[in-house]
Motif scaffolding. Structure first.
Motif, short mmCIF file in Angstrom:
data_model
loop_
_atom_site.label_atom_id
_atom_site.label_comp_id
_atom_site.label_asym_id
_atom_site.label_seq_id
_atom_site.Cartn_x
_atom_site.Cartn_y
_atom_site.Cartn_z
N LEU A 67 -31.79 -54.25 -44.74
CA LEU A 67 -31.55 -52.81 -44.86
C LEU A 67 -31.33 -52.13 -43.52
CD1 LEU A 67 -34.24 -52.01 -47.57
CD2 LEU A 67 -31.77 -52.20 -47.89
N ALA A 68 -31.75 -52.77 -42.42
CA ALA A 68 -31.60 -52.14 -41.11
C ALA A 68 -31.66 -53.18 -40.00
CB ALA A 68 -32.70 -51.10 -40.89
N ASP A 100 -23.35 -44.55 -43.28
CA ASP A 100 -23.51 -43.10 -43.34
C ASP A 100 -24.96 -42.66 -43.51
OD1 ASP A 100 -23.66 -44.16 -45.88
OD2 ASP A 100 -22.54 -42.54 -46.86
N ALA A 101 -25.90 -43.61 -43.47
CA ALA A 101 -27.31 -43.27 -43.60
C ALA A 101 -27.89 -42.85 -42.25
CB ALA A 101 -28.09 -44.45 -44.18
N VAL A 102 -29.04 -42.20 -42.29
CA VAL A 102 -29.66 -41.64 -41.09
C VAL A 102 -30.58 -42.67 -40.44
CG1 VAL A 102 -31.26 -39.87 -40.26
CG2 VAL A 102 -29.54 -39.28 -41.98
N PRO A 103 -30.42 -42.94 -39.13
CA PRO A 103 -31.32 -43.88 -38.45
C PRO A 103 -32.75 -43.35 -38.39
CG PRO A 103 -29.32 -43.52 -37.17
CD PRO A 103 -29.33 -42.49 -38.25
N VAL A 159 -37.09 -41.08 -45.14
CA VAL A 159 -35.83 -41.40 -44.45
C VAL A 159 -35.09 -42.49 -45.21
CG1 VAL A 159 -34.80 -42.25 -42.32
CG2 VAL A 159 -36.76 -40.70 -42.21
N VAL A 160 -35.82 -43.53 -45.59
CA VAL A 160 -35.19 -44.69 -46.22
C VAL A 160 -34.62 -44.36 -47.60
CG1 VAL A 160 -35.65 -47.01 -47.12
CG2 VAL A 160 -36.59 -46.33 -44.91
N THR A 213 -29.59 -42.68 -49.28
CA THR A 213 -30.59 -43.75 -49.28
C THR A 213 -30.09 -44.99 -48.54
OG1 THR A 213 -31.95 -45.18 -50.70
CG2 THR A 213 -29.77 -44.57 -51.52
N TRP A 214 -31.01 -45.75 -47.97
CA TRP A 214 -30.67 -47.04 -47.38
C TRP A 214 -30.63 -48.13 -48.45
CZ3 TRP A 214 -33.80 -48.09 -42.27
CH2 TRP A 214 -33.74 -46.96 -41.43
#
Length: 215
Positions: A67-68, A100-103, A159-160, A213-214
């Motif tokens: 996922l990251a 496009d997700a937020v770190p 965040v996730v 969402t991630w």
């Protein structure tokens, strides 16, 4: 991927990362008043390393599940939208696989000289600060490790899952997660629910951090 599977992965990783940082009970059970001498002292600052071992578990779980990606940031100041009040020892960025997700950004610094005992959580690029834990490390304010870990998990999960909404208006900030919101220096002239609704639908005139969402 669902939230339950993610939480399970975090607990699996925490069994390893948190092996040397045991939890502790609330030293003031049933609302007991702190002793006068507990204010402005911390007899065991090292216990708060449980916060950084918990963030390490989140990082390992999110990376293991694809996922990251985990990035260690050398230029701490460049990673944050505003300079942290206290210098950070480490800054780690979790860059989601979804473009496009937020770190998610994780910073650590020292309490009474002990590394990894204060954790700052941020989101975005550069990151806005979501929270710093512990808010106060003195023995009088200690309510046990369970409450701290629950709050840390709440912000990371927001965040996730894409539930996070962070709004900055001048010195005021508004942070919403999946379970509620908190505000600091937010003007009474702008209702909080109105500000959040505008931020969520992309019509806020303020600086907003949010994303999908991630998972």
């Amino acid at each position: 991927m669902d939230v339950q599977r993610l939480r399970q992965a975090v607990e699996e990783e925490f069994a390893a990362t948190g092996a040397a940082t045991p939890p502790w009970r609330d030293p003031h059970p049933d609302g007991a008043a702190p002793l006068d001498e507990e204010y402005s002292r911390c007899l065991n600052p090292g216990k708060y390393r449980i916060l950084s071992t918990r963030t390490a578990a989140w990082a390992r779980a999110l990376n293991r599940l694809g996922l990251a990606a985990v990035e260690e940031v050398e230029n701490h100041l460049a990673a944050w939208r505003e300079t942290p009040v206290e210098p950070l020892d480490t800054t780690t960025k979790l860059r989601p696989a979804r473009a496009d997700a937020v770190p998610l950004v994780l910073g650590t610094r020292r309490l009474d000289g002990v590394p990894g005992t204060i954790v700052t959580l941020g989101a975005g690029e550069p990151a806005v600060e979501l929270t710093t834990l512990p808010d106060c490390g003195c023995d009088a304010c200690d309510s046990g490790s369970e409450a701290l870990l629950e709050e840390l998990d709440e912000y990371v999960l927001a965040v996730v899952t894409g539930d996070l909404v962070h709004v900055t208006r001048g010195p005021g900030t508004l942070v919403a997660t999946g379970s509620g919101w908190s505000a600091s220096d937010w003007p009474e002239t702008e209702p909080i629910e109105t500000a959040l609704a505008k931020a969520r639908d992309g019509h806020s005139p303020h600086h907003v951090v949010q994303g999908p969402t991630w998972l």
